[in-house]
Design an enzyme around this catalytic site. Sequence first.
Site, PDB file in Angstrom:
ATOM      1  N   CYS A 276       0.816  -1.215   0.000  1.00 35.85           N
ATOM      2  CA  CYS A 276       0.000   0.000   0.000  1.00 35.85           C
ATOM      3  C   CYS A 276       0.854   1.271   0.000  1.00 35.85           C
ATOM      4  CB  CYS A 276      -0.956   0.006   1.192  1.00 35.85           C
ATOM      5  SG  CYS A 276      -1.259  -1.579   1.958  1.00 35.85           S
ATOM      6  N   ARG A 305       6.586 -11.462   5.409  1.00 34.57           N
ATOM      7  CA  ARG A 305       5.971 -11.335   6.728  1.00 34.57           C
ATOM      8  C   ARG A 305       6.617 -12.298   7.693  1.00 34.57           C
ATOM      9  NH1 ARG A 305      -0.466 -10.350   5.234  1.00 34.57           N
ATOM     10  NH2 ARG A 305      -0.013  -8.575   3.888  1.00 34.57           N
ATOM     11  N   GLN A 323       1.655 -11.178  -3.664  1.00 36.69           N
ATOM     12  CA  GLN A 323       0.245 -10.778  -3.633  1.00 36.69           C
ATOM     13  C   GLN A 323      -0.264 -10.414  -5.018  1.00 36.69           C
ATOM     14  OE1 GLN A 323      -1.699  -8.011  -1.015  1.00 36.69           O
ATOM     15  NE2 GLN A 323      -0.195  -8.350   0.608  1.00 36.69           N
ATOM     16  N   ASP A 325      -2.185  -7.940  -5.826  1.00 33.46           N
ATOM     17  CA  ASP A 325      -2.639  -6.783  -5.063  1.00 33.46           C
ATOM     18  C   ASP A 325      -3.127  -5.655  -5.970  1.00 33.46           C
ATOM     19  OD1 ASP A 325      -3.134  -5.307  -2.850  1.00 33.46           O
ATOM     20  OD2 ASP A 325      -1.044  -4.854  -2.359  1.00 33.46           O
ATOM     21  N   HIS A 327      -4.705  -1.357  -5.346  1.00 29.20           N
ATOM     22  CA  HIS A 327      -5.308  -0.305  -4.525  1.00 29.20           C
ATOM     23  C   HIS A 327      -6.143   0.571  -5.438  1.00 29.20           C
ATOM     24  CE1 HIS A 327      -2.003  -1.799  -2.029  1.00 29.20           C
ATOM     25  NE2 HIS A 327      -2.887  -1.621  -1.071  1.00 29.20           N
ATOM     26  N   LYS A 411     -12.576  -5.217   6.645  1.00 29.14           N
ATOM     27  CA  LYS A 411     -12.357  -5.992   5.421  1.00 29.14           C
ATOM     28  C   LYS A 411     -13.561  -6.887   5.119  1.00 29.14           C
ATOM     29  CE  LYS A 411      -8.779  -8.360   7.124  1.00 29.14           C
ATOM     30  NZ  LYS A 411      -7.739  -9.375   6.962  1.00 29.14           N
ATOM     31  N   HIS A 457      -8.366  -1.544  -0.732  1.00 28.13           N
ATOM     32  CA  HIS A 457      -7.288  -2.526  -0.937  1.00 28.13           C
ATOM     33  C   HIS A 457      -7.969  -3.820  -1.350  1.00 28.13           C
ATOM     34  CE1 HIS A 457      -4.494  -0.451   2.127  1.00 28.13           C
ATOM     35  NE2 HIS A 457      -5.653   0.138   2.296  1.00 28.13           N
TER      36      HIS A 457
HETATM   37  C1  TSB Z   1      -4.918  -6.438  -0.245  1.00 26.01           C
HETATM   38  N1  TSB Z   1      -2.757  -4.288   1.965  1.00 26.01           N
HETATM   39  C2  TSB Z   1      -3.646  -5.354   1.661  1.00 26.01           C
HETATM   40  C3  TSB Z   1      -3.715  -5.570   0.161  1.00 26.01           C
HETATM   41  O1  TSB Z   1      -3.817  -4.337  -0.497  1.00 26.01           O
HETATM   42  C4  TSB Z   1      -3.137  -6.636   2.368  1.00 26.01           C
HETATM   43  O2  TSB Z   1      -1.948  -6.839   2.458  1.00 26.01           O
HETATM   44  N2  TSB Z   1      -4.074  -7.460   2.819  1.00 26.01           N
HETATM   45  S1  TSB Z   1      -3.787  -8.831   3.589  1.00 26.01           S
HETATM   46  O3  TSB Z   1      -2.902  -8.624   4.674  1.00 26.01           O
HETATM   47  O4  TSB Z   1      -5.060  -9.395   3.904  1.00 26.01           O
HETATM   48  O5  TSB Z   1      -3.067  -9.792   2.588  1.00 26.01           O
HETATM   49  C5  TSB Z   1      -3.652 -10.068   1.341  1.00 26.01           C
HETATM   50  C6  TSB Z   1      -3.817 -11.555   1.129  1.00 26.01           C
HETATM   51  O6  TSB Z   1      -2.549 -12.206   1.210  1.00 26.01           O
HETATM   52  C7  TSB Z   1      -4.648 -12.284   2.166  1.00 26.01           C
HETATM   53  O7  TSB Z   1      -6.002 -12.155   1.878  1.00 26.01           O
HETATM   54  C8  TSB Z   1      -4.171 -13.712   2.035  1.00 26.01           C
HETATM   55  O8  TSB Z   1      -4.888 -14.376   1.020  1.00 26.01           O
HETATM   56  C9  TSB Z   1      -2.729 -13.559   1.587  1.00 26.01           C
HETATM   57  N3  TSB Z   1      -1.745 -13.848   2.662  1.00 26.01           N
HETATM   58  C10 TSB Z   1      -1.575 -13.140   3.793  1.00 26.01           C
HETATM   59  N4  TSB Z   1      -0.571 -13.660   4.546  1.00 26.01           N
HETATM   60  C11 TSB Z   1      -0.092 -14.722   3.852  1.00 26.01           C
HETATM   61  C12 TSB Z   1       0.947 -15.680   4.084  1.00 26.01           C
HETATM   62  N5  TSB Z   1       1.706 -15.626   5.175  1.00 26.01           N
HETATM   63  N6  TSB Z   1       1.170 -16.653   3.152  1.00 26.01           N
HETATM   64  C13 TSB Z   1       0.411 -16.702   2.032  1.00 26.01           C
HETATM   65  N7  TSB Z   1      -0.564 -15.824   1.768  1.00 26.01           N
HETATM   66  C14 TSB Z   1      -0.829 -14.847   2.654  1.00 26.01           C
HETATM   67 ZN    ZN Z   2      -2.997  -2.649   0.690  1.00 29.35          ZN
END
Ligand code: TSB
Ligand code: ZN
Length: 584
Positions: A276, A305, A323, A325, A327, A411, A457
């Site tokens: 983001c 992460r 992701q 992703d 926005h 969300k 997002h």
């Molecule tokens: C959608 N900032 C928002 C983005 O813009 C975001 O990061 N959202 S999130 O934290 O929900 O992450 C997006 C998606 O990443 C989740 O819905 C999930 O499907 C996936 N995700 C999150 N953590 C992990 C992980 N550790 N391993 C694999 N996939 C993951």
């Molecule tokens: Zn985001």
Amino acid sequence: MINIKEDENLNTLNHSCAHMMAQAIKRLYPNALFWVGPVIEEGFYYDIDLGDKSLTDEDLVEIEKQMKKIVKEDKLIKREELTKEEALEMFKDDPYKIDLINNMEKGTVITCYRQGEFVDLCRGPHVKSTKLLKNFKLLKVSGAYFKGDSKNKVLQRVYGVCFDTKEALEEHMQFLEEQKQRDHRKIGKDLEIFMTSDLVGRGLPMWLPNGSIIRRELERYIVDKEVALGYNHVYTPCLGSVELYKTSGHWDHYHEDMFPKMEVDDEEFVLRPMNCPHHMLIYKNAIHSYRDLPIRIGELAADFRYEASGAVCGLERVRAMCQNDAHLFVRPDQIKEEINGVVNLILEVYKDFNFKNYTFRLSLRDKDNKEKYFDNDEMWEKAESELRKVLQELNIDFYEANGEAAFYGPKLDVQIKTALGHDITLSTCQLDFLLPERFDLNYINEEGKKVRPVVIHRAILGTLDRFTAFLLEETKGNLPIWLSPIQVNIIPVNNNYHLEYASKIYEALKNKNVRVNLDDRDEKLGYKMRESVLHKNPYTLILGQKEVDSNMVSYRLRGSEDTSTVSIDEFTNIVLDDIKNKKI
Ligand code: TSB
Ligand code: ZN
């Protein structure tokens, strides 16, 4: 799957079975000491100190035999009450029990249960006799740190399960077997989709060539869809300065999920957990008028992460992910339409993949734990009620969950259940009034005034990693043809006579961009056919003298033993149609 812990009858049965297992282990290993043996959703386990001994699967068989003996002995299970002093005296040679007794709250009635020569400290309740425990099975053994602390000794954790009838046990064992077959880690290994290595590190899977084909197809698929919907895609670096994440609020609210900072020259960086902040700055790079909105910035973006080492799991939960992703920068009056667009895209994608097992969750903040979220009650009330209102207006069936929001806003999550029973989020759509504020974003409205946009997002596939894990589990590895690493596998009946013809077909299909394999190894026909089934290839061509003479091909469709014979052109058209139509 039945939750054994929640079922009163099964809970007692499993708890008693854990004691019986301890009794059997004590008979086989007289020096064994026992820490705790709780009932869990899946049955029971017991943590045991066996000195330097690590139990093997063969040992479990021996323990099971001893347990069966105890069942036959029909030992009565008797409850006794003890004072603290009596308890400390009774277990004076057992440091684990002394630890437990000393940590008990003052005034607790200490009880122990006795069956034959075996006695264990326990709150109960238990069944009356060991003869009621005959439908059990030991499932596995693993190492577990005493009190979960990696500085402590490793204990042997033996898992088991017990039912009241033979039929229930058998049904459960069958369920576990199916679950094992559906586990994406097994499928991923069998089909050579991804691998892990301790040398690379925990939670850092690597995509093998087969997996990379799947991933590339998924990437094309989703990016094409997004381009058609007016998204603009960007590339941004997978790290950013600490300052960037302080500006966004991640530094204060998302710190625990991030890898520690790196210092380079006079700069400080972090591997980014989300994209983001970068996208906010891309929006800010230009002046926008109300007429330009919505602006949709998408990226297949690498994120990192710090997931707990015990939580990482295959491709399902990783520490380095990609992701899908985007926005969306929207005017307040566009929120509903844009969320509708995202929900429709999610539904369309799930339909393309034939996903049916999912639920929508409205993820809200935990009002009793506000420090996890940015501090602005008014903004939260607005974002939550706005999102709820939109979902109701769009007639989406959802449930609400407190404490599951992002730190910047509520969300709409799509929840799925994995083979291992984990309830996790795949797609997500999030409403955010905060980041536009923190990055001082604006657009020029109809009156020529600078006003704030709202950010949505969203991730449709979630991450390529998690999506692929789910895809493998839902399809049990039987991928639709457009995603299959090998779409057509060609087997000549006899390399001496039919290889030339097979090569001709191979070239013809390859020229049409079909992913085709020619199995010209010197192996028996039956072996090659079996392997083609195990590899779950959508089409297997078997080419022998009949095919050579008639200039035709004979094929088998995955999952069928029937063979069909058609012309080369006809076969090519069938395959190309299946691919183009993304046939399930
Ligand atoms: C959608 N900032 C928002 C983005 O813009 C975001 O990061 N959202 S999130 O934290 O929900 O992450 C997006 C998606 O990443 C989740 O819905 C999930 O499907 C996936 N995700 C999150 N953590 C992990 C992980 N550790 N391993 C694999 N996939 C993951
Ligand atoms: Zn985001």
